[in-house]
Design an enzyme around this catalytic site. Structure first.
Site, PDB file in Angstrom:
ATOM      1  N   ASP A 113     -11.282   2.659   3.748  1.00 46.77           N
ATOM      2  CA  ASP A 113     -11.575   1.244   3.511  1.00 46.77           C
ATOM      3  C   ASP A 113     -13.078   1.029   3.307  1.00 46.77           C
ATOM      4  OD1 ASP A 113      -9.476  -0.527   3.288  1.00 46.77           O
ATOM      5  OD2 ASP A 113      -9.139  -0.669   5.447  1.00 46.77           O
ATOM      6  N   GLN A 119      -4.969  -1.558   9.921  1.00 50.36           N
ATOM      7  CA  GLN A 119      -4.686  -2.870   9.341  1.00 50.36           C
ATOM      8  C   GLN A 119      -5.264  -3.964  10.245  1.00 50.36           C
ATOM      9  OE1 GLN A 119      -3.198  -3.010   6.276  1.00 50.36           O
ATOM     10  NE2 GLN A 119      -3.653  -5.194   6.334  1.00 50.36           N
ATOM     11  N   LYS A 174       0.836  -1.211   0.000  1.00 55.27           N
ATOM     12  CA  LYS A 174       0.000   0.000   0.000  1.00 55.27           C
ATOM     13  C   LYS A 174       0.872   1.263   0.000  1.00 55.27           C
ATOM     14  CE  LYS A 174      -3.811  -2.314   2.312  1.00 55.27           C
ATOM     15  NZ  LYS A 174      -4.471  -2.611   3.594  1.00 55.27           N
TER      16      LYS A 174
END
Ligand code: NAP
Length: 282
Positions: free
Chosen positions: A119, A96, A52
């Protein structure tokens, strides 16, 4: 059968995002900022995070990783997220997952403001998607929609079958297809006659997580087949849910693994970050 080239589409999108990130910087005198919070040492997470960060660099997004120890107290993890939530130079925050078991992932996710939830996992963002007023949508299903769009797959009135109902893939996938006027069936581990359901699909999307799960006898002649699965075969090679060799004889369009949905997930994350930054300055 035509192969869907997710790598090429993702590269095209990254090119578009590079221009938007540059325009943002010129207009506002600062870079778009993404913060990634990693708690503990989960090895898969380390690889995902590295990818990422590299992708952010590639399009001109400034990214930072906040690494917190696995035994951090809940209150300290919460304050770290609250600090990022208040930081005007951070436009997107990623927590995460998974987090260590003593922490409550839902509680931590709820501290990410909806507008920085790149997200698309927050209850508010999922609710907006359910109401067909989505702003930020989970990256993997969004990537699938973008592939369908760029390969001119018409969804209105078509029969779509999604295998899998997880909060990060199957469920938002089904909502996106419904919002695009497809007639949607969602299958899961309790579905009675999976094969019969799949055979009705003009568009079949598999998000199960089992190699060779979708065989040719489950696919209607000419169907569009999207393979979200990311599995390892017995030799340790990356593979999807779909038995590629047999299904390619039936499908009109098919995504490979690797090189199908995977690169689109990262591209959509970058697009969500750029869009969040642009909205924040409106
Ligand atoms: P998940 O949370 O484990 O969900 C799997 C889904 O498959 C569940 O809804 C489950 O049903 C259903 N399922 C399991 N066995 C089944 C069966 N025999 N018949 C019908 N349905 C069955 O997984 P996920 O997070 O959604 O991920 C799915 C796959 O996509 C994984 O391989 C993952 O690695 C991959 N993935 C790829 C990307 C990418 O960027 N390409 C991103 C995310 C995930 P129940 O709900 O009834 O248990």
């Amino acid at each position: 059968m035509k192969l869907i080239d997710g790598k090429a589409v993702a590269a095209e999108i990254r090119g578009e995002l590079r221009l938007r990130a540059e325009a943002f910087e010129t207009k506002h005198g600062k870079k778009i900022g993404l913060a990634v919070v990693v708690i503990g040492e989960d090895p898969a997470s380390q690889i995902y995070v590295r990818n990422k960060i590299k992708a952010c660099e590639d399009v001109g997004i400034s990214s930072s990783v906040l690494r917190l120890p696995a035994d951090i107290a809940a209150s300290e993890a919460e304050s770290a997220l609250k600090k990022l939530a208040a930081d005007k130079n951070i436009h997107g925050i990623l927590l995460q997952l998974p987090v260590p078991p003593h922490l409550n992932a839902d509680k931590l996710l709820s501290l990410i403001p909806t507008e920085k939830d790149v997200d698309g996992f927050s209850a508010e963002n999922i609710g907006k998607l359910a109401l067909n007023r989505a702003e930020t949508v989970a990256c993997t299903p969004l990537g699938v929609m973008e592939l369908l769009k760029r390969y001119d797959v018409c969804l209105g009135g078509k029969k779509a079958v999604v295998i899998g109902r997880s909060n990060i893939v199957g469920r938002p996938m089904a909502l996106l297809l419904l919002n695009a006027d497809a007639t949607v069936t969602v299958c899961h581990s309790h579905t009675k006659n999976l094969k019969a359901e799949c055979l009705t699909a003009d568009i079949l999307i598999s998000a199960v997580g089992k190699a060779n799960f979708v065989m040719a006898d489950m696919v209607k002649e000419g169907a569009v087949v999207i393979d979200v699965g990311m599995n390892r075969d017995p030799d340790g090679k990356l593979c999807g849910d779909v038995d590629f060799d047999s299904v390619k004889e039936k499908a009109s369009l098919l995504t490979p693994v690797p090189g199908g949905v995977g690169p689109m997930t990262v591209a959509m994350l970058l697009r969500n970050v750029v869009a969040a930054a642009e909205r924040s300055e409106r």
